[in-house]
Design an enzyme around this catalytic site. Sequence first.
Site, mmCIF file in Angstrom:
data_model
loop_
_atom_site.group_PDB
_atom_site.id
_atom_site.type_symbol
_atom_site.label_atom_id
_atom_site.label_comp_id
_atom_site.label_asym_id
_atom_site.label_seq_id
_atom_site.Cartn_x
_atom_site.Cartn_y
_atom_site.Cartn_z
ATOM 1 N N CYS A 207 17.911 -10.522 -19.617
ATOM 2 C CA CYS A 207 17.816 -10.563 -18.159
ATOM 3 C C CYS A 207 16.868 -9.462 -17.707
ATOM 4 C CB CYS A 207 19.177 -10.315 -17.543
ATOM 5 S SG CYS A 207 20.432 -11.418 -18.200
ATOM 6 N N ARG B 287 11.352 -12.488 -18.363
ATOM 7 C CA ARG B 287 12.543 -12.282 -19.190
ATOM 8 C C ARG B 287 13.601 -13.363 -18.948
ATOM 9 N NH1 ARG B 287 13.021 -7.361 -21.504
ATOM 10 N NH2 ARG B 287 15.279 -7.476 -21.550
ATOM 11 N N TRP C 244 19.251 -14.722 -17.135
ATOM 12 C CA TRP C 244 18.961 -15.776 -18.119
ATOM 13 C C TRP C 244 20.309 -15.995 -18.776
ATOM 14 C CZ3 TRP C 244 15.240 -18.947 -20.122
ATOM 15 C CH2 TRP C 244 15.330 -19.332 -21.459
ATOM 16 N N ASN D 114 22.770 -6.490 -18.656
ATOM 17 C CA ASN D 114 21.977 -7.305 -19.575
ATOM 18 C C ASN D 114 22.571 -7.097 -20.961
ATOM 19 O OD1 ASN D 114 19.995 -8.650 -20.995
ATOM 20 N ND2 ASN D 114 18.569 -6.926 -20.959
ATOM 21 N N GLY D 115 22.800 -8.186 -21.703
ATOM 22 C CA GLY D 115 23.381 -8.062 -23.039
ATOM 23 C C GLY D 115 24.548 -9.022 -23.177
ATOM 24 N N GLU E 82 5.831 -24.778 -42.354
ATOM 25 C CA GLU E 82 5.784 -24.070 -41.071
ATOM 26 C C GLU E 82 4.595 -23.102 -41.026
ATOM 27 O OE1 GLU E 82 6.832 -24.308 -38.212
ATOM 28 O OE2 GLU E 82 6.698 -22.324 -37.312
ATOM 29 N N LYS F 282 1.632 -23.271 -38.215
ATOM 30 C CA LYS F 282 1.280 -22.152 -37.325
ATOM 31 C C LYS F 282 -0.205 -21.845 -37.413
ATOM 32 C CE LYS F 282 3.982 -21.792 -35.450
ATOM 33 N NZ LYS F 282 5.270 -22.108 -34.894
ATOM 34 N N GLU G 230 -2.266 -24.574 -35.703
ATOM 35 C CA GLU G 230 -2.041 -24.560 -34.265
ATOM 36 C C GLU G 230 -2.830 -23.470 -33.539
ATOM 37 O OE1 GLU G 230 2.095 -23.781 -33.768
ATOM 38 O OE2 GLU G 230 2.118 -24.410 -31.688
ATOM 39 N N HIS H 4 -0.300 -33.579 -58.342
ATOM 40 C CA HIS H 4 -0.251 -35.039 -58.208
ATOM 41 C C HIS H 4 -1.297 -35.558 -57.226
ATOM 42 C CE1 HIS H 4 3.240 -35.174 -60.761
ATOM 43 N NE2 HIS H 4 3.775 -34.184 -60.057
ATOM 44 N N LYS I 147 3.689 -26.094 -24.215
ATOM 45 C CA LYS I 147 4.905 -25.477 -24.751
ATOM 46 C C LYS I 147 6.027 -26.498 -24.884
ATOM 47 C CE LYS I 147 7.416 -21.971 -26.103
ATOM 48 N NZ LYS I 147 7.199 -21.607 -27.505
HETATM 49 C C1 F6R Z 1 4.895 -25.217 -32.821
HETATM 50 C C2 F6R Z 1 5.715 -25.676 -31.707
HETATM 51 C C3 F6R Z 1 6.041 -27.129 -31.602
HETATM 52 C C4 F6R Z 1 7.503 -27.309 -31.159
HETATM 53 C C5 F6R Z 1 7.814 -28.793 -30.918
HETATM 54 C C6 F6R Z 1 9.257 -29.011 -30.573
HETATM 55 O O1 F6R Z 1 4.708 -23.837 -32.778
HETATM 56 O O2 F6R Z 1 6.106 -24.905 -30.876
HETATM 57 O O3 F6R Z 1 5.809 -27.783 -32.795
HETATM 58 O O4 F6R Z 1 8.321 -26.798 -32.160
HETATM 59 O O5 F6R Z 1 7.007 -29.277 -29.881
HETATM 60 O O6 F6R Z 1 9.628 -28.296 -29.440
HETATM 61 P P1 F6R Z 1 11.130 -28.018 -29.096
HETATM 62 O O7 F6R Z 1 11.682 -27.129 -30.160
HETATM 63 O O8 F6R Z 1 11.114 -27.375 -27.739
HETATM 64 O O9 F6R Z 1 11.829 -29.342 -29.094
#
Ligand code: F6R
Length: 594
Positions: A2, A27, A71, A97-98, A468, A472, A475, A491, A589
């Site tokens: 928060c 936050r 939050w 907060n916490g 992963e 990353k 991306e 293979h 996002k």
């Molecule tokens: C990669 C990334 C995306 C999300 C995906 C699912 O860094 O952020 O691959 O992981 O779009 O998003 P959520 O987890 O919000 O369902």
Amino acid sequence: MCGIVGYIGTDSVRDIILKGLKRLEYRGYDSAGVAVKDGGQISLLKKKGRIEDLPKDEIPGSNIGIGHTRWATHGKPSDENAHPFLDCSGNISIIHNGIIDNFVSIKEDLIERGHQFTSETDSEVIAHLMEENYEGDMVDALQKTVEVLEGSYAIVAIHSKHDEIVAARDQSPLVVGVGDGENLLASDVPAILDHTQDVKYLQDGDIVRLKKDFVEIWDMDGNPVERETKTVDWTIEDAEKGGYEHYMMKEIHEQPQAIHDSILGRLKGFEKLDLKKYRIDSIRLIACGTSFHAALVGKYIIEEISGIPCMVEMASEYRYSSRLSEYPFTILLSQSGETADTLAAAKEASHRGCKTLGITNVLDSSLTREVDEVVYTQAGPEIGVAATKTFTTQLIVLYLVAIELGLMKRTLSVDKAETYRDELRRLPRLVEKILDKSEDIKELSKILAAAEDIFFVGRNINYPVALEGALKLKEIAYIHAAGYPAGELKHGPFALLTDDTPVISLCIKDNTFQKMLGNVGEIAARGSPIFGVGEKDKETEKLCDYHVHIPEVLPLFSPIIVNVVLQLFAYYTAYELGRDIDKPRNLAKSVTVE
Ligand code: F6R
């Protein structure tokens, strides 16, 4: 996670607090509130929604006040659950907060002693405890209050009869802004920068009293202490990123705290997640992107710890798969809780008659309404488009779910469960050790930045970590990368290996270690530069051109540590190439279309 602001001085608090809260909105924000000392009483204003929704003109003119953006952790976003809280007398107001771990038992005792509560939060108990402990001195009341609290906190409080603000911190951030004839408190520097650049960082266990022209601090043993005043020369924008150049780096560095909070939150939170009422003979995990990779790691975790067979599916594929007559317990993972494919999969799973558990980072998100049970990760808001701390906290929740399932199925002994929980508690320190290696990883990333193709290979539980790591890098650095099980390269993909194709090899000392070294040897024979990631080991280091050491860790928990190395590789490679790290091209996002 928060936002907290407190002000005492000669100006009117109204604008100072609202502006400070606005600077902390990153936050988290589901509600906001302000309490001010208004003559001999406390005036309180709080509301669900954003800071702009608070009717500013209703805040009385005053020179002493505290404000909060919430939050939610305990209790949904609502006017009642918004901070600040008042004690029964209306003289004491607090913000927090916490997470207060033992709030249920404290609340029960307080109710028995006649206290009345207005919210579902853990925080409200603090106001009532302070009321009981108050004998004329607020610092004294706060000291006695924190003695009974378990968990984490930054608490700020005012009393209608005192021209002062008192505060305490333990494992939640709190800074003092030292001004001229005015002093401030905040959970982060951006909130105070308009007033002062002189900051005292409080330490765990500290209690502080702010008057308008002085600051007194006591340590956890109650001894008066001086905390050095530091001058920060950050711009507001720098400060919102905690001094880092990008949110992604800030969020990578927030992982030790996020792991800690997720363990604390969940060990208690599980009282509400009663898996015993479900028949769980098999599990299906469903998600997209990074959450899908967390699900893949989750399969290894759950099968190893509980012995329950798991399958994993991408949300976008699950929906159109054949409807077989089987009803596995279904776990859906989504950071945002708004990903359209995952929501559609949740609906489909329920439709097929499966019981469902959602794991998400966002309270009240759409996923929470589609599933039978919800567990929240405690990562706090993630602003960088690339998921970092939310992947880590999804894994933490999966470890804790697996431990619960193992105990429930009696495939896990109580002693072994405690060993696993101890290892979880070590993780924040181990992640810190990786973060300390950032400069070395940055240097190695300069080599990666020159590549056009990069392979990531791992075995067993670190195979999905390789996936992963590759995601990353693609991306944010825009370099083509592919993750593979190390035994699979021969293979087909071997045809792509050249001396310009770096291979990041996850060499963890688990039961596949010797096989992994064999695979690395095969890759080395094709001339590809090998970047090893693993525990210190002479044999590995002989095979690898470069090596990043990780601290010794139980192999089952190694994905958390290894993945942080890969996050740093991706970040520094993208940095070297001058990419728009927090907002990579073509991405969003939260993906709300199927
Ligand atoms: C990669 C990334 C995306 C999300 C995906 C699912 O860094 O952020 O691959 O992981 O779009 O998003 P959520 O987890 O919000 O369902």
